[in-house]
Design a protein around this motif. Structure first.
Motif, mmCIF file in Angstrom:
data_model
loop_
_atom_site.group_PDB
_atom_site.id
_atom_site.type_symbol
_atom_site.label_atom_id
_atom_site.label_comp_id
_atom_site.label_asym_id
_atom_site.label_seq_id
_atom_site.Cartn_x
_atom_site.Cartn_y
_atom_site.Cartn_z
ATOM 1 N N GLY A 146 0.831 -1.216 0.163
ATOM 2 C CA GLY A 146 -0.054 0.068 0.012
ATOM 3 C C GLY A 146 0.918 1.354 0.090
ATOM 4 O O GLY A 146 1.905 1.290 0.716
ATOM 5 N N PRO A 198 0.632 5.760 -0.601
ATOM 6 C CA PRO A 198 -0.369 6.895 -0.548
ATOM 7 C C PRO A 198 -0.296 7.509 -1.836
ATOM 8 O O PRO A 198 -1.379 7.892 -2.172
ATOM 9 N N THR A 255 -9.297 1.573 -8.934
ATOM 10 C CA THR A 255 -8.133 1.496 -7.929
ATOM 11 C C THR A 255 -6.775 2.073 -8.682
ATOM 12 O O THR A 255 -6.628 1.431 -9.692
ATOM 13 N N ILE A 309 -0.329 -0.346 -4.579
ATOM 14 C CA ILE A 309 -1.560 -0.052 -4.501
ATOM 15 C C ILE A 309 -1.991 1.276 -3.870
ATOM 16 O O ILE A 309 -1.695 1.325 -2.537
ATOM 17 N N GLN A 310 -2.617 2.085 -4.638
ATOM 18 C CA GLN A 310 -2.606 3.584 -3.796
ATOM 19 C C GLN A 310 -3.693 3.452 -2.846
ATOM 20 O O GLN A 310 -5.061 2.839 -3.325
ATOM 21 N N ARG A 311 -3.580 3.796 -1.577
ATOM 22 C CA ARG A 311 -4.492 3.873 -0.729
ATOM 23 C C ARG A 311 -4.614 5.384 -0.117
ATOM 24 O O ARG A 311 -3.670 5.902 -0.136
ATOM 25 N N ASP A 312 -5.891 5.789 0.158
ATOM 26 C CA ASP A 312 -6.308 7.175 0.700
ATOM 27 C C ASP A 312 -5.817 6.905 2.245
ATOM 28 O O ASP A 312 -5.961 6.173 3.009
#
Length: 127
Positions: free
Chosen positions: A78, A80, A108, A124-127
């Motif tokens: 993960g 940002p 995603t 994987i871009q995670r907020d």
């Protein structure tokens, strides 16, 4: 039960440790030589093994490379900002094999990089 680690066989342990620590920002948690078995184990991760899963890098002293086979998928991390992560990995000498952008059948934002042995790592871009 909990997941402890995933093991990857690597051809050049120092090169792999440098990739996972210098390029992906993990820490070398421990390293142990086993002369009788002619192998070395190194564990890398973002947190101590007591707190989460890590990677075990296994170097068999007499094996310079491995075939990845068709059953292996990838490791997922993960991040940002997948776009910024790709730029930072590329600037540090890493190999981006799929630029950051939305999944083919979704929204995603993902990207893929290769480690020195060709193992795929998904960002994987995670907020």
């Amino acid at each position: 039960m909990r997941l402890l680690h995933t093991m990857l066989r690597v051809g050049d342990l120092d090169r792999s440790i440098a990739f996972y620590t210098d390029i992906l920002g993990m820490k070398l948690l421990r390293r142990q030589d086993y002369p009788e078995g002619r192998f070395t184990l190194a564990f890398v991760g973002y947190q101590p093994e007591s707190e989460g899963a890590v990677l075990e890098l296994t170097h068999n002293w007499d094996t310079a490379s491995y075939e990845l086979g068709n059953g292996y998928g990838h490791i997922a991390l993960g991040v940002p900002d997948a776009y910024a992560a790709c730029e930072a990995i590329r600037a540090a000498g890493g190999k981006v094999v799929r630029e950051a952008g939305p999944m083919k059948h979704g929204t995603t934002v993902i990207a893929f990089v290769d480690d020195p042995d060709g193992y795929k790592i998904e960002l994987i871009q995670r907020d």
